[in-house]
Design a protein around this motif. Structure first.
Motif, short mmCIF file in Angstrom:
data_model
loop_
_atom_site.label_atom_id
_atom_site.label_comp_id
_atom_site.label_asym_id
_atom_site.label_seq_id
_atom_site.Cartn_x
_atom_site.Cartn_y
_atom_site.Cartn_z
N PRO A 137 35.70 24.46 54.33
CA PRO A 137 34.71 24.80 55.36
C PRO A 137 34.46 23.68 56.36
O PRO A 137 33.94 23.94 57.45
CB PRO A 137 33.46 25.14 54.55
CG PRO A 137 33.63 24.46 53.25
CD PRO A 137 35.11 24.42 52.99
N PHE A 174 36.00 24.35 59.76
CA PHE A 174 35.45 25.42 60.58
C PHE A 174 35.19 24.94 62.01
O PHE A 174 35.37 25.68 62.97
CB PHE A 174 34.16 25.95 59.95
CG PHE A 174 33.46 26.99 60.76
CD1 PHE A 174 33.95 28.28 60.82
CD2 PHE A 174 32.31 26.68 61.46
CE1 PHE A 174 33.31 29.25 61.58
CE2 PHE A 174 31.66 27.64 62.23
CZ PHE A 174 32.17 28.93 62.27
N SER A 214 35.63 30.57 53.04
CA SER A 214 36.18 29.33 52.54
C SER A 214 35.89 29.22 51.05
O SER A 214 34.84 29.64 50.58
CB SER A 214 35.55 28.13 53.26
OG SER A 214 35.91 28.13 54.61
#
Length: 99
Positions: free
Chosen positions: A78, A81, A94
């Motif tokens: 994550p 991102f 994730s």
């Protein structure tokens, strides 16, 4: 995940998944027809290095299809991102998390 690479189990895991009908998306996309319309799912391979470049290349290669009802991205870490441009995807899944 990333430990599968480190432990040398990666090839065995990929083979087992495929033998059991699991679609493994590593820098690949699929389109699935649902009751509400077509959805696009993009799966990113886990990268140890060059994360920004690899993510940028992936997003350029697999652009969001304007005809889909929803777009989902599978992104292992994550923390990566932040490299996905605004409006590219509707939801990111994730699996990697610490703390």
């Amino acid at each position: 995940g990333n430990h599968e690479y480190e432990d040398g189990q990666y090839d065995d895991i990929v083979t087992g998944l495929k033998e059991n009908g699991v679609i493994l998306l590593e820098d690949q996309e699929v389109f699935i027809e649902t009751k509400v319309g077509k959805i696009q799912i993009l799966g990113a391979k886990f990268y140890f290095t060059k994360v920004v470049d690899m993510t940028e290349d992936l997003l350029n290669e697999f652009k969001r299809n304007p005809d889909v009802k929803a777009h989902f991205t599978l992104l292992h870490n994550p923390n990566h991102f932040k490299y996905i441009s605004s409006g590219f995807t509707d939801l990111v899944f994730s699996g990697h998390l610490h703390g």
